[in-house]
Scaffold this active site. Structure first.
Site, mmCIF file in Angstrom:
data_model
loop_
_atom_site.group_PDB
_atom_site.id
_atom_site.type_symbol
_atom_site.label_atom_id
_atom_site.label_comp_id
_atom_site.label_asym_id
_atom_site.label_seq_id
_atom_site.Cartn_x
_atom_site.Cartn_y
_atom_site.Cartn_z
ATOM 1 C CE1 TYR A 137 3.770 -4.785 -6.107
ATOM 2 C CE2 TYR A 137 3.278 -2.432 -6.064
ATOM 3 C CZ TYR A 137 2.857 -3.736 -6.188
ATOM 4 O OH TYR A 137 1.520 -4.009 -6.393
ATOM 5 C CE LYS A 166 2.288 -5.472 -2.936
ATOM 6 N NZ LYS A 166 1.449 -4.240 -2.986
#
EC number: 4.3.3.7
Length: 297
Positions: A137, A166
């Site tokens: 992320y 992400k």
């Protein structure tokens, strides 16, 4: 372990609170049902949007357990386990009950601002500590440091259980570089609702969405159409929500989406300090847009 592929619209689920500041577990389960009934492809549990830093260990464990039991294998569960202490993440993965968890989401370490080599070693230790699929992320607006495309691709190539990123850097060029050079078993997932459509046209496989808390049916349809190559109809839905995308983060996340859910009658408009509800002016703008979109108010 079979590699989980997180494709389509995942929702970064909020944590509803009561007026007395306690977790509203009944409302939480209603929100999970709302997602299951309206096309959500997977759930991201205990991420940033869940106000996880304000939750106790007991609350986090109960939230995780209730959601896993309610979902009962119908869609994948992506569990947030982020920390700026590598050892803490490793211990969580080794000691916590991960039954029912399909993959884990781990943010770049925040506040202590590691180098690119430090970021690599952080994820290396995590990938080697678990058989679960790991989703990177990158969110430099919150962590204070950007994970470069080079570091992302190095991790993607070196560890088979690092399956996706992400990406919420806002840097389309960087995201495109990752998509263009990534191995086949590694996916790019949008971390920003507003760029989901353009990022899918470049080769991303979906989004971990905030606005999907309120509009799972509409936003999952947009994502699905884009993935199917029906860009004209996907773009129409994307443009329908452009104003709401901008209002979502005016007063911070999840203040915006909690205000939307409150207008829709699904939760109390309550956050835990240091976060506070969205301003009344923003709230009224949202109400007007929702009325215009003919969403129940």
């Amino acid at each position: 372990m079979i590699q989980t592929r997180l494709k389509g619209m995942g929702v970064a689920l909020i944590t509803p609170f009561k007026e007395d500041d306690s977790v509203d577990y009944d409302a939480l389960l209603r929100l999970v049902d709302y997602q299951l009934q309206n096309g959500t492809d997977f759930l991201c549990v205990l991420g940033t949007t869940a106000e996880t830093p304000t939750l106790t260990k007991e609350e986090k464990d109960k939230i995780k357990r209730l959601i896993i039991e309610r979902v009962n294998g119908r869609i994948p569960i992506l569990l947030g386990v982020s920390s700026n202490c590598t050892r803490a993440v490793v211990e969580t993965l080794k000691n916590d009950d991960m039954t029912g968890v399909d993959a884990v989401l781990v943010a770049v370490p925040y506040y202590n601002k590691p180098s690119q080599e430090g970021i690599y070693q952080h994820y290396k230790a995590i990938a080697e500590a678990t058989d679960l699929p790991v989703v990177l992320y990158n969110v430099p607006g919150r962590t204070g440091v950007n994970m470069t495309a080079e570091t992302t691709l190095r991790l993607a190539r070196d560890f088979k259980n690092i399956i996706a990123i992400k990406e919420a850097s806002g840097n389309i060029t960087q995201m495109d570089d990752i998509i263009k050079n990534k191995p086949a078993n590694f996916d790019v997932i949008s971390g920003d609702d507003g760029i989901t459509f353009p990022l899918i046209t470049l080769g991303a496989v979906g989004v971990i969405s905030v606005i999907g808390n309120a509009f799972p049916r509409e936003f999952s349809r947009m994502t699905r159409l884009a993935l199917q190559g029906d860009f004209a109809n996907a773009l129409t839905i994307h443009h329908k929500f452009t104003e709401l995308f901008s209002l979502l983060f005016v007063d911070g996340n999840p203040a915006g989406v909690k205000a939307m859910l409150n207008v829709m009658g699904l939760i109390e408009n309550k956050l835990r300090l240091p976060l506070v509800p969205t301003r009344i002016t923003t709230f009224e703008k949202m109400r007007a847009i929702l009325n215009e979109l003919k969403i129940k108010c």
